[in-house]
Design an enzyme around this catalytic site. Sequence first.
Site, PDB file in Angstrom:
ATOM      1  N   GLU A 216      77.994  14.286  10.923  1.00 56.84           N
ATOM      2  CA  GLU A 216      78.179  13.077  11.362  1.00 56.84           C
ATOM      3  C   GLU A 216      77.960  13.240  13.020  1.00 56.84           C
ATOM      4  O   GLU A 216      78.982  13.775  13.747  1.00 56.84           O
ATOM      5  CB  GLU A 216      79.868  12.688  11.028  1.00 56.84           C
ATOM      6  CG  GLU A 216      79.999  11.346  11.570  1.00 56.84           C
ATOM      7  CD  GLU A 216      81.511  10.694  11.529  1.00 56.84           C
ATOM      8  OE1 GLU A 216      81.661   9.859  11.523  1.00 56.84           O
ATOM      9  OE2 GLU A 216      82.087  11.571  11.438  1.00 56.84           O
TER      10      GLU A 216
ATOM     11  N   ASP B 143      87.895   7.077  -9.354  1.00 55.03           N
ATOM     12  CA  ASP B 143      88.349   8.469  -9.703  1.00 55.03           C
ATOM     13  C   ASP B 143      86.948   9.195 -10.294  1.00 55.03           C
ATOM     14  O   ASP B 143      86.020   8.708 -10.368  1.00 55.03           O
ATOM     15  CB  ASP B 143      89.333   8.795 -10.815  1.00 55.03           C
ATOM     16  CG  ASP B 143      89.253   7.848 -11.893  1.00 55.03           C
ATOM     17  OD1 ASP B 143      88.242   7.559 -12.568  1.00 55.03           O
ATOM     18  OD2 ASP B 143      90.247   7.212 -12.418  1.00 55.03           O
TER      19      ASP B 143
ATOM     20  N   HIS C 225      80.996   4.180   4.745  1.00 54.80           N
ATOM     21  CA  HIS C 225      82.267   3.969   4.505  1.00 54.80           C
ATOM     22  C   HIS C 225      82.841   3.812   5.788  1.00 54.80           C
ATOM     23  O   HIS C 225      84.206   3.190   6.062  1.00 54.80           O
ATOM     24  CB  HIS C 225      82.936   5.179   3.802  1.00 54.80           C
ATOM     25  CG  HIS C 225      83.069   6.308   4.925  1.00 54.80           C
ATOM     26  ND1 HIS C 225      81.998   6.999   5.178  1.00 54.80           N
ATOM     27  CD2 HIS C 225      84.011   6.818   5.524  1.00 54.80           C
ATOM     28  CE1 HIS C 225      82.105   8.040   5.873  1.00 54.80           C
ATOM     29  NE2 HIS C 225      83.536   7.884   6.247  1.00 54.80           N
ATOM     30  N   ASP C 226      82.209   4.050   6.959  1.00 53.24           N
ATOM     31  CA  ASP C 226      82.982   3.613   8.298  1.00 53.24           C
ATOM     32  C   ASP C 226      82.311   1.992   9.004  1.00 53.24           C
ATOM     33  O   ASP C 226      82.676   2.114   9.965  1.00 53.24           O
ATOM     34  CB  ASP C 226      82.725   4.781   9.392  1.00 53.24           C
ATOM     35  CG  ASP C 226      83.692   5.733   9.119  1.00 53.24           C
ATOM     36  OD1 ASP C 226      84.830   5.725   8.331  1.00 53.24           O
ATOM     37  OD2 ASP C 226      83.302   6.851   9.393  1.00 53.24           O
TER      38      ASP C 226
ATOM     39  N   ASP D 178      81.871  16.055   8.815  1.00 53.38           N
ATOM     40  CA  ASP D 178      82.696  14.936   9.267  1.00 53.38           C
ATOM     41  C   ASP D 178      83.276  15.346  10.918  1.00 53.38           C
ATOM     42  O   ASP D 178      83.654  16.508  11.243  1.00 53.38           O
ATOM     43  CB  ASP D 178      84.340  14.911   8.752  1.00 53.38           C
ATOM     44  CG  ASP D 178      85.137  13.653   9.077  1.00 53.38           C
ATOM     45  OD1 ASP D 178      84.260  12.436   9.032  1.00 53.38           O
ATOM     46  OD2 ASP D 178      86.139  13.831   9.818  1.00 53.38           O
TER      47      ASP D 178
ATOM     48  N   ASP E 148      82.166  16.248   1.388  1.00 52.91           N
ATOM     49  CA  ASP E 148      82.417  15.987   2.812  1.00 52.91           C
ATOM     50  C   ASP E 148      83.197  17.083   3.135  1.00 52.91           C
ATOM     51  O   ASP E 148      84.359  17.744   2.681  1.00 52.91           O
ATOM     52  CB  ASP E 148      83.380  14.673   2.726  1.00 52.91           C
ATOM     53  CG  ASP E 148      83.127  13.944   3.983  1.00 52.91           C
ATOM     54  OD1 ASP E 148      83.165  14.276   4.891  1.00 52.91           O
ATOM     55  OD2 ASP E 148      82.643  12.826   3.719  1.00 52.91           O
TER      56      ASP E 148
HETATM   57  O1  ISL Z   1      83.220   4.376  12.994  1.00 55.01           O
HETATM   58  C1  ISL Z   1      83.896   5.106  14.004  1.00 55.01           C
HETATM   59  C2  ISL Z   1      83.685   5.204  15.229  1.00 55.01           C
HETATM   60  O2  ISL Z   1      82.792   4.208  15.856  1.00 55.01           O
HETATM   61  C3  ISL Z   1      85.113   5.514  13.412  1.00 55.01           C
HETATM   62  O3  ISL Z   1      85.962   4.539  12.600  1.00 55.01           O
HETATM   63  C4  ISL Z   1      85.243   6.870  12.779  1.00 55.01           C
HETATM   64  O4  ISL Z   1      86.593   7.129  12.797  1.00 55.01           O
HETATM   65  C5  ISL Z   1      84.372   7.846  13.351  1.00 55.01           C
HETATM   66  O5  ISL Z   1      83.283   7.551  13.050  1.00 55.01           O
HETATM   67  C6  ISL Z   1      84.626   9.273  12.924  1.00 55.01           C
HETATM   68  O6  ISL Z   1      84.592   9.098  11.469  1.00 55.01           O
HETATM   69  C7  ISL Z   1      84.977  10.197  10.319  1.00 55.01           C
HETATM   70  O7  ISL Z   1      86.241  10.803  10.556  1.00 55.01           O
HETATM   71  C8  ISL Z   1      87.357   9.943  10.629  1.00 55.01           C
HETATM   72  C9  ISL Z   1      87.254   9.272   9.337  1.00 55.01           C
HETATM   73  O8  ISL Z   1      88.423   8.335   9.461  1.00 55.01           O
HETATM   74  C10 ISL Z   1      86.036   8.472   9.014  1.00 55.01           C
HETATM   75  O9  ISL Z   1      86.230   7.804   7.963  1.00 55.01           O
HETATM   76  C11 ISL Z   1      85.050   9.560   9.013  1.00 55.01           C
HETATM   77  O10 ISL Z   1      83.765   9.134   8.637  1.00 55.01           O
HETATM   78  C12 ISL Z   1      88.446  10.876  10.613  1.00 55.01           C
HETATM   79  O11 ISL Z   1      88.442  11.947   9.688  1.00 55.01           O
END
Ligand code: ISL
Length: 591
Positions: free
Chosen positions: A292, A67, A367-368, A238, A136
């Site tokens: 992104e 948190d 995180h992805d 994003d 974000d």
């Molecule tokens: O890594 C990815 C593509 O290879 C996917 O996991 C990812 O969903 C994509 O990169 C988009 O990512 C973003 O939008 C998603 C969210 O789940 C991710 O955490 C975010 O970074 C939807 O909002």
Amino acid sequence: MYKQPKILHLLLIAIAFIFFSCNSSQTNSNMKEDSSSIPGRKWWKEAVVYQVYPRSFKDADGDGVGDLKGIFSKLDYIKSLGVDVVWLNPIFSSPNADNGYDISDYKGIMKEFGTMADFDALLKGMHERGIKMVLDLVANHSSDQHEWFKQSKSSRENPYRDYYHWWPAEKGKPAHRWSFFDVNGDAWKFDPTTNAYYLHYFSDKQPDLNWENPKLRKEMYDMMSFWFDKGIDGFRMDVIPFISKDTSFPELPKQYNGDMVAYYANGPHLHEYLKEMNKEVLSKHDVMSVAEGIGVNTASAHDFVDSDRNELNMLYHFEGVSYGYVPGKFKTPVPGGYQLVGFKEIYSRWDSTFAEKGWGTIYLGNHDQPRMVTRWGNDAPEWRALSSKMLTTFLLTMRATPYYYFGDELGMNNIKFDRIEDYKDIESINNYALAKSRGEDLHAFIEAQKISARDNGRTPFQWDSSMNAGFTTGTPWLKVNPNYKTVNVAAEEKDPNSCLHYFRRMVKLRKSNLVLVYGKYQLLDKENPNVYAYTRELNGKKLLVLLNFSSKPASVNTGIDISKAKLLIYNYSSPSTNATLQPYEAAVYEL
Ligand code: ISL
């Protein structure tokens, strides 16, 4: 009695003044020299960004979820890293279908993370320490629990209807659109309330917002201004390349050859909207913006980031992190891994893309992504720390703004769950269901996920060797990596050779050598299958970076004599003195 101290006082002030002006003139002259010879200097080019996944950083209230108060309590730790910017994954109100990437109120704070007062305190605490905060922006879609969607869905006449993309069912089924997280891979969901389908590129709980509607765009800009007025320093955006859509929803145009992601990233009005966003919001503040860059390649990248286009500052591409996966198969590593020559080609090509114009980013984890040491280094106990430091050296010596993922400074590695039940991520869970319904090999799916799943990068941060790695007193929302007993902040603080201390030294090195930020990059020994070698050069200063990406001693042929070079940093107790590098050795020399 009274006068003497006063004279002394004045004398001291005078000495301090002389000392200060001498010193500051020295600093200023250095600064002048640097800035006059380097065009286009910007704070966000010189920054090291540290990404914090709030859910997994530090839990202050014992509910098992990280948190804002937890982050606040660790600000001195973040400061001690020497980083300039913290990017926080979404902290807004959300039912958490996708850990905050499904927002139900863009101006509210997620209950599990705290309150607006906690946010204000956190922002103040960061600014007091000279750290900038980047949030974000999840603008392509909202949660299905957002009031806009509830309204939109209620009737075809509702004023919010056009905030989302609807396809009336009487027109038949809309042309196929692929979804990242849908259990059937279908981005259209039928909703009986109004006999229509709505679009969701991600899960059905994340309906896509309709950017073609000027009212929606205005809502978004107002929301961004709300956070900028609070004092935040930028946004990571994003899937921003996906926002504009051809609302006639035709069959996929042939030129995309089945590549939905490239199609999604090339909407008809995308750049018009980014320019508008820049004009309406970004240009009014001294802030940074980073897309992104999903679906963006070296040819299209300039359209997003060149300063004369007035859109965004930076983007991060997917070519690097996707390298080594079987094309067209969900995050499945190629057997036998990847080739370093191909890896070098990708990062060198992206460097040259921005050599004259625009600005790049560099990252190996977020995180992805899985943990960088597992995917790009070697997480076997004998190599974990060494290869992790080697990758850190890579990230902090390239010409691009580094985005460094929390926990990588400790050398944290993948947890590698054996069972789907351990996963909490909608991506893993729904793609498992999809693979199952298609009769695919589920064992192979789980094995691939051990390398590539996002939850590997989301396990709780490892503070110490106490219960749950000191992350929480409750039950952690995702399992803690069992290696926390040895891989943790407390242990690494005590060990001068730890990954943690190495990261701090690398950050210092970058921050004190502008050549590492702006210097020309030159790849050497290009075809070497094990070693990544390059120079960085600026205004007569030249550094050589040598990185052995393999677990074997490896020779390198740069044609440069390093016998008289000054060694600036290395990851072994003593570096190689000849042309053979030790396994995972990293060294930076000043020539
Ligand atoms: O890594 C990815 C593509 O290879 C996917 O996991 C990812 O969903 C994509 O990169 C988009 O990512 C973003 O939008 C998603 C969210 O789940 C991710 O955490 C975010 O970074 C939807 O909002």
